[in-house]
Design a protein around this motif. Structure first.
Motif, PDB file in Angstrom:
ATOM      1  N   UNK A 120       3.113 -20.685 -52.680  1.00  0.00           N
ATOM      2  CA  UNK A 120       2.839 -22.020 -52.134  1.00  0.00           C
ATOM      3  C   UNK A 120       1.608 -22.000 -51.229  1.00  0.00           C
ATOM      4  N   UNK A 121       1.520 -20.991 -50.361  1.00  0.00           N
ATOM      5  CA  UNK A 121       0.353 -20.877 -49.475  1.00  0.00           C
ATOM      6  C   UNK A 121      -0.905 -20.675 -50.315  1.00  0.00           C
ATOM      7  N   UNK A 122      -0.833 -19.811 -51.328  1.00  0.00           N
ATOM      8  CA  UNK A 122      -1.995 -19.567 -52.192  1.00  0.00           C
ATOM      9  C   UNK A 122      -2.461 -20.845 -52.876  1.00  0.00           C
ATOM     10  N   UNK A 123      -1.520 -21.633 -53.383  1.00  0.00           N
ATOM     11  CA  UNK A 123      -1.884 -22.901 -54.021  1.00  0.00           C
ATOM     12  C   UNK A 123      -2.569 -23.831 -53.022  1.00  0.00           C
ATOM     13  N   UNK A 124      -2.059 -23.872 -51.805  1.00  0.00           N
ATOM     14  CA  UNK A 124      -2.658 -24.747 -50.785  1.00  0.00           C
ATOM     15  C   UNK A 124      -4.024 -24.238 -50.328  1.00  0.00           C
ATOM     16  N   UNK A 125      -4.194 -22.914 -50.246  1.00  0.00           N
ATOM     17  CA  UNK A 125      -5.510 -22.368 -49.887  1.00  0.00           C
ATOM     18  C   UNK A 125      -6.529 -22.719 -50.964  1.00  0.00           C
ATOM     19  N   UNK A 126      -6.134 -22.571 -52.225  1.00  0.00           N
ATOM     20  CA  UNK A 126      -7.029 -22.917 -53.332  1.00  0.00           C
ATOM     21  C   UNK A 126      -7.396 -24.400 -53.263  1.00  0.00           C
ATOM     22  N   UNK A 127      -6.418 -25.246 -52.980  1.00  0.00           N
ATOM     23  CA  UNK A 127      -6.676 -26.675 -52.854  1.00  0.00           C
ATOM     24  C   UNK A 127      -7.578 -26.963 -51.641  1.00  0.00           C
ATOM     25  N   UNK A 128      -7.259 -26.340 -50.515  1.00  0.00           N
ATOM     26  CA  UNK A 128      -8.032 -26.582 -49.301  1.00  0.00           C
ATOM     27  C   UNK A 128      -9.484 -26.147 -49.415  1.00  0.00           C
ATOM     28  N   UNK A 129      -9.699 -24.941 -49.933  1.00  0.00           N
ATOM     29  CA  UNK A 129     -11.069 -24.431 -50.048  1.00  0.00           C
ATOM     30  C   UNK A 129     -11.784 -24.976 -51.286  1.00  0.00           C
ATOM     31  N   UNK A 130     -11.067 -25.150 -52.385  1.00  0.00           N
ATOM     32  CA  UNK A 130     -11.701 -25.524 -53.637  1.00  0.00           C
ATOM     33  C   UNK A 130     -11.848 -27.012 -53.866  1.00  0.00           C
ATOM     34  N   UNK A 131     -10.938 -27.822 -53.330  1.00  0.00           N
ATOM     35  CA  UNK A 131     -10.981 -29.268 -53.552  1.00  0.00           C
ATOM     36  C   UNK A 131     -11.400 -30.020 -52.284  1.00  0.00           C
ATOM     37  N   UNK A 132     -10.767 -29.676 -51.158  1.00  0.00           N
ATOM     38  CA  UNK A 132     -11.090 -30.378 -49.904  1.00  0.00           C
ATOM     39  C   UNK A 132     -12.353 -29.852 -49.233  1.00  0.00           C
ATOM     40  N   UNK A 133     -12.910 -28.746 -49.763  1.00  0.00           N
ATOM     41  CA  UNK A 133     -14.138 -28.154 -49.238  1.00  0.00           C
ATOM     42  C   UNK A 133     -14.001 -27.716 -47.780  1.00  0.00           C
ATOM     43  N   UNK A 134     -12.836 -27.175 -47.429  1.00  0.00           N
ATOM     44  CA  UNK A 134     -12.629 -26.661 -46.078  1.00  0.00           C
ATOM     45  C   UNK A 134     -13.342 -25.324 -45.909  1.00  0.00           C
ATOM     46  N   UNK A 135     -13.646 -24.988 -44.671  1.00  0.00           N
ATOM     47  CA  UNK A 135     -14.279 -23.704 -44.349  1.00  0.00           C
ATOM     48  C   UNK A 135     -13.304 -22.766 -43.639  1.00  0.00           C
ATOM     49  N   UNK A 136     -12.362 -23.328 -42.875  1.00  0.00           N
ATOM     50  CA  UNK A 136     -11.447 -22.529 -42.058  1.00  0.00           C
ATOM     51  C   UNK A 136     -10.056 -23.145 -42.104  1.00  0.00           C
ATOM     52  N   UNK A 137      -9.043 -22.295 -42.321  1.00  0.00           N
ATOM     53  CA  UNK A 137      -7.654 -22.743 -42.277  1.00  0.00           C
ATOM     54  C   UNK A 137      -6.909 -21.797 -41.353  1.00  0.00           C
ATOM     55  N   UNK A 138      -6.202 -22.374 -40.388  1.00  0.00           N
ATOM     56  CA  UNK A 138      -5.494 -21.560 -39.399  1.00  0.00           C
ATOM     57  C   UNK A 138      -4.001 -21.833 -39.447  1.00  0.00           C
ATOM     58  N   UNK A 139      -3.265 -20.931 -38.822  1.00  0.00           N
ATOM     59  CA  UNK A 139      -1.823 -21.101 -38.680  1.00  0.00           C
ATOM     60  C   UNK A 139      -1.373 -20.365 -37.440  1.00  0.00           C
ATOM     61  N   UNK A 140      -0.146 -20.652 -37.042  1.00  0.00           N
ATOM     62  CA  UNK A 140       0.489 -19.856 -35.997  1.00  0.00           C
ATOM     63  C   UNK A 140       1.842 -19.423 -36.508  1.00  0.00           C
ATOM     64  N   UNK A 141       2.220 -18.211 -36.143  1.00  0.00           N
ATOM     65  CA  UNK A 141       3.504 -17.658 -36.539  1.00  0.00           C
ATOM     66  C   UNK A 141       4.097 -16.978 -35.314  1.00  0.00           C
ATOM     67  N   UNK A 142       5.372 -17.176 -35.080  1.00  0.00           N
ATOM     68  CA  UNK A 142       6.010 -16.589 -33.912  1.00  0.00           C
ATOM     69  C   UNK A 142       6.209 -15.094 -34.128  1.00  0.00           C
TER      70      UNK A 142
END
Length: 189
Positions: free
Chosen positions: A117-139
């Protein structure tokens, strides 16, 4: 179309074992139930309680919100919803976003569904939305998730001390990110 014919699920992004589909108002009860899984609440740091009406309003609001993409994670074989994933706080000027994920039940964790799911969203974010940086926080207590994020290419940027107060204790959060060129070099896009 006959009334008895089953409504075909929309497959917005499709992987090997799962697909991601938009959250619809018809999913309000399902989403409400997922929100009250105690382990999911702990792993995501969800502390507030919500009513069904608040969930319905939230889903309606997401339909109008251009700063986020919220999708349900669905098993391909059974069409069973097992969680959700979202790109949030999408900033088109700075080309950045945050990402979050929740897998609803323990029996669905550790099977690669979250990674896919994360991989699909990264591909969408970088490949379709043209994002440069995606961040997250994890406890810090969610070591399995932190390991998965590192395998996917996220880099640790820092520790947010005492970021979460949950069950009578403070917990640190790890801030991680992945840049477009890091993603592309790992995935040879």
């Amino acid at each position: 179309m006959e009334e008895t014919q089953k409504k075909k699920a929309v497959r917005f992004l499709e992987g090997n074992k799962i697909y991601l589909r938009p959250l619809d108002i018809e999913d309000a009860e399902l989403y409400f139930q997922m929100l009250y899984n105690s382990e999911t609440r702990r792993l995501t740091g969800t502390q507030k309680s919500y009513t069904r009406q608040q969930i319905t309003s939230y889903i309606e609001g997401k339909a109008e919100d251009s700063s986020s993409v919220l999708l349900l994670i669905v098993l391909k074989e059974t069409d069973v919803v097992i969680g959700d994933v979202a790109l949030q706080d999408i900033d088109t000027i700075n080309r950045s976003s945050s990402i979050r994920i929740a897998i609803d039940a323990e029996q669905n964790q550790g099977k690669g569904y979250g990674s896919e799911a994360i991989s699909l969203m990264l591909e969408y974010g970088f490949g379709i939305l043209n994002l440069h940086r995606i961040e997250l926080e994890v406890f810090t207590f969610n070591k399995r998730a932190a390991h998965v994020y590192e395998k996917l290419g996220f880099k640790i940027e820092g520790i947010q001390r005492d970021r979460l107060y949950f069950n009578h204790q403070y917990h640190d959060a790890i801030l991680m990110s992945i840049l477009e060129e890091e993603y592309r070099s790992l995935n040879r896009v």
